[in-house]
Design a protein around this motif. Structure first.
Motif, PDB file in Angstrom:
ATOM      1  N   CYS A 190       0.851  -1.576   0.028  1.00  0.00           N
ATOM      2  CA  CYS A 190       0.371   0.092  -0.220  1.00  0.00           C
ATOM      3  C   CYS A 190       0.614   1.530   0.668  1.00  0.00           C
ATOM      4  O   CYS A 190       0.525   2.224  -0.625  1.00  0.00           O
ATOM      5  N   GLY A 195      -8.999   4.092  -2.738  1.00  0.00           N
ATOM      6  CA  GLY A 195      -9.281   2.884  -1.206  1.00  0.00           C
ATOM      7  C   GLY A 195     -10.474   2.504  -1.681  1.00  0.00           C
ATOM      8  O   GLY A 195      -9.976   1.115  -0.473  1.00  0.00           O
ATOM      9  N   LEU A 249      -7.091  -0.462  -1.275  1.00  0.00           N
ATOM     10  CA  LEU A 249      -7.317  -0.290   0.407  1.00  0.00           C
ATOM     11  C   LEU A 249      -8.170  -1.457   0.811  1.00  0.00           C
ATOM     12  O   LEU A 249      -7.323  -2.101   1.687  1.00  0.00           O
ATOM     13  N   PHE A 250      -9.794  -1.452   0.543  1.00  0.00           N
ATOM     14  CA  PHE A 250      -9.861  -2.157   1.315  1.00  0.00           C
ATOM     15  C   PHE A 250      -9.813  -3.521   0.873  1.00  0.00           C
ATOM     16  O   PHE A 250     -10.754  -4.830   1.372  1.00  0.00           O
ATOM     17  N   TYR A 303      -4.807   3.317   9.045  1.00  0.00           N
ATOM     18  CA  TYR A 303      -5.491   2.286   7.584  1.00  0.00           C
ATOM     19  C   TYR A 303      -7.014   2.695   7.242  1.00  0.00           C
ATOM     20  O   TYR A 303      -6.922   3.071   6.159  1.00  0.00           O
ATOM     21  N   SER A 304      -7.464   1.942   8.416  1.00  0.00           N
ATOM     22  CA  SER A 304      -9.016   2.149   7.881  1.00  0.00           C
ATOM     23  C   SER A 304      -9.289   3.078   7.868  1.00  0.00           C
ATOM     24  O   SER A 304     -10.394   3.681   7.010  1.00  0.00           O
ATOM     25  N   THR A 333      -7.615   6.158   7.037  1.00  0.00           N
ATOM     26  CA  THR A 333      -7.195   6.212   5.664  1.00  0.00           C
ATOM     27  C   THR A 333      -7.971   6.432   4.316  1.00  0.00           C
ATOM     28  O   THR A 333      -8.318   6.536   3.832  1.00  0.00           O
ATOM     29  N   ALA A 334      -8.519   4.593   4.581  1.00  0.00           N
ATOM     30  CA  ALA A 334      -9.124   4.136   3.580  1.00  0.00           C
ATOM     31  C   ALA A 334     -10.523   4.669   3.386  1.00  0.00           C
ATOM     32  O   ALA A 334     -11.319   4.935   1.967  1.00  0.00           O
ATOM     33  N   TYR A 335     -10.812   4.475   5.176  1.00  0.00           N
ATOM     34  CA  TYR A 335     -12.269   5.341   4.449  1.00  0.00           C
ATOM     35  C   TYR A 335     -12.268   6.587   4.008  1.00  0.00           C
ATOM     36  O   TYR A 335     -12.958   6.627   3.122  1.00  0.00           O
ATOM     37  N   CYS A 393     -10.297   8.710   2.064  1.00  0.00           N
ATOM     38  CA  CYS A 393     -10.563   7.754   0.393  1.00  0.00           C
ATOM     39  C   CYS A 393     -12.131   7.851  -0.394  1.00  0.00           C
ATOM     40  O   CYS A 393     -11.983   7.982  -1.860  1.00  0.00           O
ATOM     41  N   LEU A 445       0.098   5.706   5.763  1.00  0.00           N
ATOM     42  CA  LEU A 445       0.002   4.980   5.622  1.00  0.00           C
ATOM     43  C   LEU A 445       1.311   3.910   6.354  1.00  0.00           C
ATOM     44  O   LEU A 445       1.839   3.329   6.383  1.00  0.00           O
TER      45      LEU A 445
END
Length: 340
Positions: free
Chosen positions: A128, A217, A220-221, A277-278, A280-282, A284, A302
């Motif tokens: 990532c 994003g 990432l998920f 991490y979560s 950040t992904a959210y 996006c 990250l």
């Protein structure tokens, strides 16, 4: 008649060299099938050195693809980054159009490893971080004088080399944009792969660099949940709305890849890493492009998540065992010495 653009002439590779390198495009050398055509693995002699290559051969049967071909050549000829595939050259001869890059997929694509039970949390985080750095380079590197909106980020275009380092590929629909206009809409039809498409494109009638943020994003998920962005005929066919629902209802743990959850539990990896991490992904996947983070912020977050994961990683078993044995014998020796 060749359609070679003069500025790329120095990258031209004779057709006979590519034919020889791929054993006349032998089917045993096919390593990928995509929208443009088949990719072949081969060995090419270049500047006195034998290198392993990937040769993407434009499919002539269905026509088209010429614009995408030259777009990829144009992009890759300018891009130099450790997490982006490296261009060797191209062939535009006898109605053949072939893009030649160094072979970067010894471990296949990210898509092939999403459900891999041995694919550790730290490995996933390193991938990532690598992709995020590549995207930051595309969007804002001042050395080129322009930014690049990739528009084709997915788990299939992220290749993994022999060291499990990511190499971003798939630049056939990428767009160049002035650095000071990266956040401004470029008129465009919806471009990308189902499951990854930025929902704002339909509203704004175009794309920005924030469209890449959305697709990243989703990736990432995919990495966190161990499943593809789109699963045909599944009750939850699209991953993005599924993770948004679970994140907002604080039930994200319900859809994290089970083997990944076990790794975190067994290895006592700090939950701080997962939280960063979560979040950040959210961020996006925010519906409005303006509310999505800047790529540099994503890189920083990250990197923090990876730092936390590495900090709380257990020592390897092959290190712990010798230390335990040494301490045992030291204790036994002292006990014998005292008793004597």
């Amino acid at each position: 008649m060749t359609t070679t653009i003069a500025k790329f002439a120095h990258l031209q590779i004779p057709l006979e060299d590519v034919v020889k390198a791929t054993n006349n495009f032998h089917h045993d050398n096919i390593i990928g099938r995509g929208g443009l055509g088949h990719a072949y693995k081969g060995q090419l002699q270049r500047s006195g050195e034998l290198i392993t290559i990937s040769a993407l051969r434009l499919d002539r049967k269905h026509g088209g693809g010429v614009v995408e071909f030259w777009t990829e050549v144009s992009m890759l000829s300018d891009l130099k980054h450790p997490n982006i595939v490296s261009m060797v050259g191209f062939c535009d001869e006898e109605h053949e159009k072939i893009i030649v890059t160094t072979y970067e997929a010894k471990n296949g694509s990210l898509k092939e490893h999403l459900r891999n039970p041995n694919f550790t949390w730290t490995q996933r985080l390193k991938i990532c971080v690598g992709v995020a750095r590549a995207l930051n380079y595309l969007h804002y590197d001042e050395g080129r004088g322009y930014g690049v909106i990739h528009l084709n980020i997915n788990s299939s275009t992220i290749l993994l080399n022999e060291y499990w380092e990511p190499k971003l590929s798939g630049f056939k629909v990428s767009i160049k944009q002035s650095l000071n206009r990266m956040d401004q809409v470029v008129l465009s039809e919806p471009i990308g792969t189902i499951g990854y498409l930025d929902p704002e494109i339909g509203k704004t009638k175009g794309v920005t660099c924030k469209s890449d943020i959305y697709t990243f994003g989703v990736v990432l998920f995919e990495i966190l949940c161990g499943r593809r962005a789109y699963i045909k005929n599944d009750a939850n066919s699209l991953l993005a709305p599924l993770v948004m629902h679970h994140y907002e209802n604080k039930t994200l743990a319900d859809i994290i890849h089970p083997d990944l959850k076990n790794q975190m539990s067994l290895h006592q990896i700090s939950l701080t890493s997962l939280r960063i991490y979560s979040e950040t992904a959210y961020s996006c996947l925010k519906e409005e492009q303006a509310h999505r983070p800047h790529m540099l912020n994503i890189v920083n977050e990250l990197e923090k998540a990876l730092e936390k994961a590495l900090k709380f990683q257990p020592r390897p078993e092959n290190f712990v065992r010798p230390v335990f044995v040494f301490l045992f014998f030291l204790y036994a020796f002292n006990f014998i010495f005292i008793c004597s």
